[in-house]
Design a protein around this motif. Structure first.
Motif, short mmCIF file in Angstrom:
data_model
loop_
_atom_site.label_atom_id
_atom_site.label_comp_id
_atom_site.label_asym_id
_atom_site.label_seq_id
_atom_site.Cartn_x
_atom_site.Cartn_y
_atom_site.Cartn_z
N UNK A 58 1.05 -1.62 0.42
CA UNK A 58 -0.31 -0.28 0.16
C UNK A 58 0.90 1.75 -0.21
N UNK A 59 1.70 1.20 0.76
CA UNK A 59 2.73 2.72 0.94
C UNK A 59 3.55 2.77 -0.70
N UNK A 60 3.23 1.58 -1.01
CA UNK A 60 4.28 1.98 -2.84
C UNK A 60 2.85 2.71 -3.57
N UNK A 61 2.09 1.70 -3.44
CA UNK A 61 0.61 2.21 -4.53
C UNK A 61 0.38 3.23 -3.91
N UNK A 62 0.63 4.08 -2.59
CA UNK A 62 0.23 5.39 -2.43
C UNK A 62 1.35 6.60 -3.12
#
Length: 100
Positions: A86-90
């Motif tokens: 999720x961090x990379x997607x954000x």
């Protein structure tokens, strides 16, 4: 910085479907014998089955998503289970929405 690997990962309908399904795996996949859908991720076999493609073809899609950092695999027994990062997607969303 916006990179070609990220753009390549997002430029395919099947890979976008995988990312969508992994956002809420319990809603899109049946229970697994090994590994929890939410905490461990979804088995690559279930992903291939849902996409209606062979395991090797699915593996290529998962490899591209992994190289872009959008998903991470965890090996349990002989299987690999995938979850979203999720961090990379954000970060990717911010890059794609930014001014360039």
């Amino acid at each position: 910085m916006l990179d070609a690997g990220l753009l390549r990962a997002l430029a395919n309908e099947k890979r976008l479907a995988i990312l969508t399904w992994l956002r809420d795996p319990a809603a899109h996949f049946p229970p697994q014998q090994d590994g929890d859908l939410v905490t461990d991720g979804v088995c690559s076999l279930l992903i291939a089955e849902k996409l209606g493609i062979s395991q090797p073809t699915c593996g290529e899609h998962l490899k591209i998503l992994s190289r872009a950092g959008l998903i991470h695999g965890t090996k349990i027994k002989q299987w690999v289970f995938y979850r979203r990062d999720e961090e990379r997607i954000n970060q990717a969303k911010a890059l794609l929405g930014g001014h360039w």
